[in-house]
Design a protein around this motif. Structure first.
Motif, PDB file in Angstrom:
ATOM      1  N   LEU A   1      21.121 -36.959 109.795  1.00  0.00           N
ATOM      2  CA  LEU A   1      19.967 -36.863 108.908  1.00  0.00           C
ATOM      3  C   LEU A   1      19.324 -38.232 108.761  1.00  0.00           C
ATOM      4  CD1 LEU A   1      21.506 -34.706 106.034  1.00  0.00           C
ATOM      5  CD2 LEU A   1      20.074 -33.922 107.918  1.00  0.00           C
ATOM      6  N   ARG A   2      18.013 -38.240 108.593  1.00  0.00           N
ATOM      7  CA  ARG A   2      17.268 -39.471 108.351  1.00  0.00           C
ATOM      8  C   ARG A   2      16.293 -39.234 107.201  1.00  0.00           C
ATOM      9  NH1 ARG A   2      20.935 -40.786 110.905  1.00  0.00           N
ATOM     10  NH2 ARG A   2      21.007 -41.941 112.842  1.00  0.00           N
ATOM     11  N   MET A   3      15.921 -40.310 106.529  1.00  0.00           N
ATOM     12  CA  MET A   3      15.027 -40.198 105.384  1.00  0.00           C
ATOM     13  C   MET A   3      13.618 -40.639 105.769  1.00  0.00           C
ATOM     14  SD  MET A   3      15.287 -41.988 101.632  1.00  0.00           S
ATOM     15  CE  MET A   3      16.889 -41.301 101.311  1.00  0.00           C
ATOM     16  N   CYS A   4      12.646 -39.842 105.380  1.00  0.00           N
ATOM     17  CA  CYS A   4      11.241 -40.167 105.609  1.00  0.00           C
ATOM     18  C   CYS A   4      10.874 -41.354 104.713  1.00  0.00           C
ATOM     19  CB  CYS A   4      10.357 -38.961 105.299  1.00  0.00           C
ATOM     20  SG  CYS A   4       8.592 -39.298 105.417  1.00  0.00           S
TER      21      CYS A   4
ATOM     22  N   ARG B   1      10.584 -39.706 101.140  1.00  0.00           N
ATOM     23  CA  ARG B   1      11.994 -39.972 100.846  1.00  0.00           C
ATOM     24  C   ARG B   1      12.872 -38.729 100.957  1.00  0.00           C
ATOM     25  NH1 ARG B   1      12.437 -45.139 101.274  1.00  0.00           N
ATOM     26  NH2 ARG B   1      14.100 -45.332  99.818  1.00  0.00           N
ATOM     27  N   GLU B   2      12.405 -37.738 101.697  1.00  0.00           N
ATOM     28  CA  GLU B   2      13.159 -36.505 101.897  1.00  0.00           C
ATOM     29  C   GLU B   2      14.015 -36.632 103.152  1.00  0.00           C
ATOM     30  OE1 GLU B   2      11.846 -31.985 102.763  1.00  0.00           O
ATOM     31  OE2 GLU B   2      10.747 -33.012 101.164  1.00  0.00           O
ATOM     32  N   GLN B   3      15.248 -36.148 103.103  1.00  0.00           N
ATOM     33  CA  GLN B   3      16.118 -36.202 104.267  1.00  0.00           C
ATOM     34  C   GLN B   3      15.928 -34.958 105.121  1.00  0.00           C
ATOM     35  OE1 GLN B   3      20.210 -36.960 103.294  1.00  0.00           O
ATOM     36  NE2 GLN B   3      19.843 -39.147 103.383  1.00  0.00           N
ATOM     37  N   LYS B   4      15.788 -35.185 106.419  1.00  0.00           N
ATOM     38  CA  LYS B   4      15.638 -34.098 107.374  1.00  0.00           C
ATOM     39  C   LYS B   4      16.445 -34.435 108.617  1.00  0.00           C
ATOM     40  CE  LYS B   4      11.073 -32.769 105.830  1.00  0.00           C
ATOM     41  NZ  LYS B   4       9.726 -32.424 106.219  1.00  0.00           N
TER      42      LYS B   4
ATOM     43  N   LYS C   1      17.341 -35.587 112.203  1.00  0.00           N
ATOM     44  CA  LYS C   1      16.801 -36.690 112.980  1.00  0.00           C
ATOM     45  C   LYS C   1      15.832 -36.214 114.063  1.00  0.00           C
ATOM     46  CE  LYS C   1      18.419 -40.443 115.939  1.00  0.00           C
ATOM     47  NZ  LYS C   1      19.612 -41.093 116.495  1.00  0.00           N
TER      48      LYS C   1
ATOM     49  N   CYS D   1       8.423 -37.971 108.618  1.00  0.00           N
ATOM     50  CA  CYS D   1       8.470 -36.535 108.884  1.00  0.00           C
ATOM     51  C   CYS D   1       7.104 -36.039 109.368  1.00  0.00           C
ATOM     52  CB  CYS D   1       8.945 -35.761 107.648  1.00  0.00           C
ATOM     53  SG  CYS D   1       7.856 -35.823 106.243  1.00  0.00           S
TER      54      CYS D   1
END
Length: 92
Positions: A9-12, A16-19, A21, A51
């Motif tokens: 997972l990575r954060m925008c 700041r939302e994790q989605k 990669k 994102c």
């Protein structure tokens, strides 16, 4: 039990939302100081993820967030390339 692969997972940097990669676009400030879009996710340098939300892409440019993240002046061409990649040249 079969082994399952862990999904990174990575954060925008905008919302700041994790989605996942693979759903995000990686931007990299390379060792030479140039900021480029990293489609392979393997380029060396400082990375930031964004994102595919159109609002995030617009805020990235409006607030000049890449300049803050990478602590340097970012050319408008970088923002244009990001929008071109996501919107295909179409802006709403």
């Amino acid at each position: 039990m079969p082994k399952t692969r862990k999904i990174p997972l990575r954060m925008c940097v905008v919302c700041r939302e994790q989605k996942e990669k693979r759903e995000m676009l990686r931007l990299v400030k390379g060792p030479d100081g140039n900021i480029v879009i990293d489609y392979t996710s393997k380029a060396p340098g400082r990375g930031a993820y964004i994102c595919d939300n159109p609002d995030c892409i617009k805020k990235l440019r409006a607030k000049k967030l890449l300049s803050k993240i990478f602590s340097c002046e970012v050319d408008e061409g970088v923002y244009a390339a990001i929008e071109e990649g996501y919107f295909g040249g179409k802006q709403s």
